[in-house]
Design an enzyme around this catalytic site. Structure first.
Site, PDB file in Angstrom:
ATOM      1  N   TRP A 184       0.850  -1.186   0.000  1.00 29.36           N
ATOM      2  CA  TRP A 184       0.000   0.000   0.000  1.00 29.36           C
ATOM      3  C   TRP A 184       0.888   1.238   0.000  1.00 29.36           C
ATOM      4  O   TRP A 184       1.855   1.328   0.765  1.00 29.36           O
ATOM      5  CB  TRP A 184      -0.935   0.053   1.215  1.00 29.36           C
ATOM      6  N   GLU A 224      -2.781  -2.894  -2.980  1.00 30.42           N
ATOM      7  CA  GLU A 224      -3.979  -2.377  -2.312  1.00 30.42           C
ATOM      8  C   GLU A 224      -4.433  -1.049  -2.918  1.00 30.42           C
ATOM      9  O   GLU A 224      -3.675  -0.081  -2.978  1.00 30.42           O
ATOM     10  CB  GLU A 224      -3.692  -2.183  -0.823  1.00 30.42           C
ATOM     11  N   LYS A 226      -7.069   2.343  -3.170  1.00 33.26           N
ATOM     12  CA  LYS A 226      -7.678   3.262  -2.209  1.00 33.26           C
ATOM     13  C   LYS A 226      -8.355   4.392  -2.971  1.00 33.26           C
ATOM     14  O   LYS A 226      -7.950   4.727  -4.085  1.00 33.26           O
ATOM     15  CB  LYS A 226      -6.589   3.804  -1.283  1.00 33.26           C
ATOM     16  N   ASP A 257      -9.686  -3.373   0.646  1.00 32.06           N
ATOM     17  CA  ASP A 257      -9.861  -2.866   2.006  1.00 32.06           C
ATOM     18  C   ASP A 257     -11.283  -2.319   2.100  1.00 32.06           C
ATOM     19  O   ASP A 257     -11.697  -1.499   1.264  1.00 32.06           O
ATOM     20  CB  ASP A 257      -8.821  -1.770   2.285  1.00 32.06           C
ATOM     21  N   HIS A 260     -11.916   1.453   1.695  1.00 30.00           N
ATOM     22  CA  HIS A 260     -11.273   2.168   0.598  1.00 30.00           C
ATOM     23  C   HIS A 260     -12.171   2.430  -0.595  1.00 30.00           C
ATOM     24  O   HIS A 260     -11.703   2.525  -1.734  1.00 30.00           O
ATOM     25  CB  HIS A 260     -10.019   1.407   0.155  1.00 30.00           C
ATOM     26  N   HIS A 284      -8.645  -6.606   3.445  1.00 29.24           N
ATOM     27  CA  HIS A 284      -8.338  -5.829   4.637  1.00 29.24           C
ATOM     28  C   HIS A 284      -9.691  -5.510   5.245  1.00 29.24           C
ATOM     29  O   HIS A 284     -10.356  -4.569   4.822  1.00 29.24           O
ATOM     30  CB  HIS A 284      -7.581  -4.537   4.283  1.00 29.24           C
ATOM     31  N   ASP A 292     -12.644   6.543   5.913  1.00 28.18           N
ATOM     32  CA  ASP A 292     -11.758   5.386   6.123  1.00 28.18           C
ATOM     33  C   ASP A 292     -11.208   5.428   7.552  1.00 28.18           C
ATOM     34  O   ASP A 292     -10.021   5.604   7.774  1.00 28.18           O
ATOM     35  CB  ASP A 292     -10.620   5.472   5.087  1.00 28.18           C
ATOM     36  N   ASP A 294     -11.152   3.229  10.047  1.00 31.99           N
ATOM     37  CA  ASP A 294     -10.529   2.052  10.640  1.00 31.99           C
ATOM     38  C   ASP A 294     -11.003   1.759  12.060  1.00 31.99           C
ATOM     39  O   ASP A 294     -10.199   1.497  12.954  1.00 31.99           O
ATOM     40  CB  ASP A 294      -8.994   2.167  10.570  1.00 31.99           C
ATOM     41  N   ASP A 324      -7.597  -4.921   9.245  1.00 27.04           N
ATOM     42  CA  ASP A 324      -6.908  -3.625   9.185  1.00 27.04           C
ATOM     43  C   ASP A 324      -7.735  -2.559   9.894  1.00 27.04           C
ATOM     44  O   ASP A 324      -8.559  -1.897   9.273  1.00 27.04           O
ATOM     45  CB  ASP A 324      -6.661  -3.229   7.717  1.00 27.04           C
TER      46      ASP A 324
HETATM   47  C1  RNT Z   1      -4.221   2.571   4.502  1.00 25.15           C
HETATM   48  C2  RNT Z   1      -4.248   1.126   4.172  1.00 25.15           C
HETATM   49  C3  RNT Z   1      -3.141   0.302   4.743  1.00 25.15           C
HETATM   50  C4  RNT Z   1      -2.814   0.628   6.172  1.00 25.15           C
HETATM   51  C5  RNT Z   1      -1.884  -0.346   6.840  1.00 25.15           C
HETATM   52  C6  RNT Z   1      -1.252   0.239   8.057  1.00 25.15           C
HETATM   53  O1  RNT Z   1      -5.325   3.236   4.115  1.00 25.15           O
HETATM   54  O2  RNT Z   1      -5.477   0.590   4.509  1.00 25.15           O
HETATM   55  O3  RNT Z   1      -3.432  -1.029   4.576  1.00 25.15           O
HETATM   56  O4  RNT Z   1      -3.958   0.741   6.950  1.00 25.15           O
HETATM   57  O5  RNT Z   1      -0.993  -0.841   5.953  1.00 25.15           O
HETATM   58 ZN    ZN Z   2      -5.692  -1.523   4.349  1.00 23.36          ZN
END
Ligand code: RNT
Ligand code: ZN
Length: 416
Positions: A184, A224, A226, A257, A260, A284, A292, A294, A324
């Site tokens: 990423w 990855e 986004k 993810d 994302h 993820h 986003d 998390d 994640d």
């Molecule tokens: C960031 C991505 C990535 C990170 C990690 C820490 O938007 O999701 O995967 O969260 O690698």
């Molecule tokens: Zn991620």
């Protein structure tokens, strides 16, 4: 009522719709979930733990007891793992290296910096996944890494990613396993760019250099995508089209993810189409709240839909499940336990469905029965099967794990 007694009643009920609960829990125990290390210390790592977290991602909260050393992180991991049933992997970021007391440049990290993790993994019987860390570093301060127009910067990150790939292959070989490595990058523009094509073309060139000579026997590589980050609101270089296109053309994995995408887009709808073009994908699993953010994964509808997509299609080997999230406002071990157990609960929930029967109804166009049964199955005694599963896996049943976390907090975390 005892856990066993409740299970026996549940087993009988599930048998009446053609589901063998004993087989289901046997299967559940074999599906790995990869627990990300960065929930343990707010994405700081051991290269420069006092540095800022950059790259357009953010942890919020200041809950006491964060792991500050590699030993503390491992102890916290062990605590969390003791309360989570089934097969587990851990996912390490490159900045969680064992520097052995030296300053190591990010483009010079070596397999030896992960030997102590490998030893730990062997001891605990847990697999390892990997991630290059292309953020929280002066060389990423411009907001660009692998797509940078500054060749010195770009080269630096190419070297870091190559080293990361080599380390992951080494880890896989040492553990007799296959690691999954996620790439990423934070690259993107706050404001509207002029040369999107140029940045993306450079990213592809960097990817080509990183993945040349990869060894898939011991490690699979995933890119990855986004949609935006803080400070990269107008354009993200590694967009979905970029990452999906690159993964399809070069036979890599795509990382999906759950945070994302645009708010009404869902990863559960992306797994099937991705798997029609790719051998494997990496997830993820996160929880975006308005952005986003998390947040810790909860047992919500989207989590169940994701698990159903994996289980209904028989994709347990092709969908690598990674987590994640990073919440610094609650006990971090509890965050791991809650999120990981929820992912496993969702898999169990999906495994307890008589899918063949539902598919038959769908093909026959009987959408009335499909909806009626899907809704009725929601109140089948799934929880009794989950409790019994935890008991047979020797991990705390129901909320009993919380007292263990509180005790660990009093005995260990509060003294840090
Ligand atoms: C960031 C991505 C990535 C990170 C990690 C820490 O938007 O999701 O995967 O969260 O690698
Ligand atoms: Zn991620």
């Amino acid at each position: 009522m005892s856990t066993l007694k409740a299970y026996e009643l549940a087993k009988e009920l599930y048998a009446s719709i053609g589901v063998d609960t004993d087989k289901v829990i046997e299967k559940l125990a074999t599906i790995p979930v990869s627990m990300h290390c960065w929930q343990g210390d707010d994405v700081r790592g051991f290269e420069n733990p006092d540095g800022d977290l950059t790259g357009g991602i953010q942890t919020t909260g200041n809950y006491p007891g964060r792991a500050q050393t590699i030993e503390q992180l491992r102890a916290d991991y062990e605590k969390a793992i003791s309360m989570i049933p089934g097969k587990k992997k851990i996912s390490l970021h490159a900045i969680y290296l064992d520097t052995m007391g030296e300053k190591v440049e990010r483009n010079a990290i070596q397999p030896k910096h992960f030997d102590s993790w490998i030893e730990w993994a062997k001891k605990t019987g847990i697999g390892i996944d990997f991630n290059p860390t292309c953020f929280s570093h002066p060389m990423s301060d411009s907001g660009f890494t692998l797509s940078s127009a500054d060749e010195t910067v770009r080269q630096y990150w190419i070297e870091h990613c190559i080293q990361s790939r080599i380390i992951a292959e080494y880890i896989g070989e040492q553990l007799g396993d296959q690691a999954v490595t996620n790439y990423w990058i934070p690259d993107g523009f706050k404001d509207i760019p002029v040369d999107r094509y140029g940045y993306r073309a450079r990213l592809i060139d960097s990817y080509d250099k990183i993945f040349a000579g990869q060894n898939k026997k011991y490690n699979l590589n995933a890119v990855e995508s986004k949609v935006f980050g803080i400070g990269a609101e107008s354009c993200t270089i590694g967009s979905l089209e970029m990452c999906l296109g690159y993964a399809v053309k070069n036979n890599l994995l795509l990382t999906l993810d759950t945070g994302h995408f645009h708010p009404t887009e869902v990863v559960s709808d992306k797994i099937s189409s991705s798997l029609l073009f790719l051998d494997d994908v990496l997830l993820h699993v996160s929880r975006p709240v308005r952005w986003d953010s998390d947040h810790v994964v909860i047992f919500d509808d989207e989590l169940k839909y994701i698990a159903q997509e994996i289980i209904r299609g028989g994709f347990e080997k092709r969908v690598h499940i990674g987590l994640d999230f990073f919440d610094a406002s609650i006990n971090r071990i509890a965050a791991w336990v809650i999120g990981t157990r929820n992912m496993q609960k969702a898999l169990l929930y999906a495994l307890l469905e008589p899918t063949a029967k539902l598919k038959e109804l769908e093909l026959a166009g009987d959408y009335t029965s499909r909806l009626a049964l899907l809704e009725e199955y929601k109140s089948y005694p799934f929880a009794a099967v989950w409790d019994y599963y935890c008991e047979t896996q020797n991990v705390p049943v129901r909320d009993a794990w919380l007292a263990e976390v509180k005790k660990y907090e009093a005995d260990v975390l509060s003294k840090r």
